[in-house]
Design a protein around this motif. Structure first.
Motif: not given
Length: 206
Positions: A1-16
Motif C-alpha cells: 500500500m505504501k508503494d501504491r501511495i507513493l506511485k500515485s503521488a509521483v504521478d499527481l505531483f508531476w502532472r499538477y
C-alpha cells in the motif's frame, strides 16, 4: 500500500505540481480512504519528502549509467541532455518552486543531493573533458560546476522563465548547449558538432 501511495503521488505531483495536489486527490486516485493514507504517512509533507528522495536516487542511478556508457565527456553531456528532456516532458514546471516554497524538508533533500551528487557529477565530467583535450584547460572546475547546477535550478524559476511564455524543456536545452559550447576546445567542437549533426538527423528521421 505504501508503494501504491507513493506511485500515485509521483504521478499527481508531476502532472499538477505539489501545492495543488491534496491528500483527498491521492486517495481518490487510488480509490481508498484518507485514513488508509494516514496509516502509512503522518501528513502530505512526509509523502512529498519520500517521493523526492526516491526520485532523486533513481535519477542518480540513471545519470551514473549514462556516464558509464558514454564514449567521452561530450557524449555524456549530450545524452544527459536527452535524458533531461524526456524527464521534463512529463513534469509540471512549478514542481521545484512548490518544493522550495511549501515543503522545506523535501527541499532540503534536494539541496543535499545537489551539493553531494550533482555538483560532483558535473565536476567529474569537466575534469575528464579537460584531461581528454575536449574542454579548455583554463576553466575553473569548481566555479563552472556550481554555475551549471544553478542554471538547472534557475530554469525552474517561474519569476525568470514564466511557464506561459517559456517551455521548460527548451530553456534547459538552450542553457546546457550554451554552457557546453563555452568550454570546448577546437577538438571538442569537432566532437560536439558530430554529435549535434547525428542528433539532428535522428530528429528529422523520426
Amino acid at each position: 500500500m505504501k508503494d501504491r501511495i507513493l506511485k500515485s503521488a509521483v504521478d499527481l505531483f508531476w502532472r499538477y505540481g505539489v501545492k495543488s495536489v491534496t491528500m483527498d486527490d491521492i486517495a481518490k486516485e487510488l480509490g481508498i480512504s484518507k485514513k488508509t493514507i494516514y496509516q502509512q504517512f503522518s501528513d502530505k509533507d512526509a509523502i512529498v519528502k519520500e517521493v523526492v528522495e526516491i526520485e532523486l536516487n533513481s535519477e542518480q542511478c540513471d545519470i551514473d549509467r549514462l556516464e558509464a556508457e558514454a564514449n567521452d565527456p561530450i557524449e555524456e553531456v549530450m545524452r544527459t541532455s536527452d535524458y533531461m528532456r524526456a524527464s521534463f516532458a512529463t513534469m509540471n514546471p512549478v514542481l521545484l518552486n512548490d518544493l522550495k516554497k511549501y515543503h522545506p524538508k523535501a527541499w532540503a533533500s534536494f539541496q543535499k543531493h545537489k551539493h553531494e551528487h550533482i555538483i560532483q557529477s558535473i565536476s567529474g565530467n569537466l575534469q575528464r573533458g579537460v584531461a581528454a583535450g575536449l574542454y579548455r584547460n583554463d576553466i575553473d572546475v569548481d566555479v563552472l560546476a556550481r554555475m551549471r547546477v544553478e542554471q538547472i535550478e534557475m530554469a525552474f524559476d517561474p519569476a525568470i522563465f514564466p511557464p506561459q511564455k517559456f517551455a521548460m524543456i527548451e530553456v534547459h536545452t538552450q542553457l546546457i548547449h550554451h554552457f557546453l559550447r563555452g568550454i570546448l576546445t577546437a577538438q571538442g567542437f569537432e566532437v560536439y558538432n558530430n554529435y549535434a549533426e547525428k542528433s539532428a538527423q535522428e530528429v528529422n528521421q523520426s
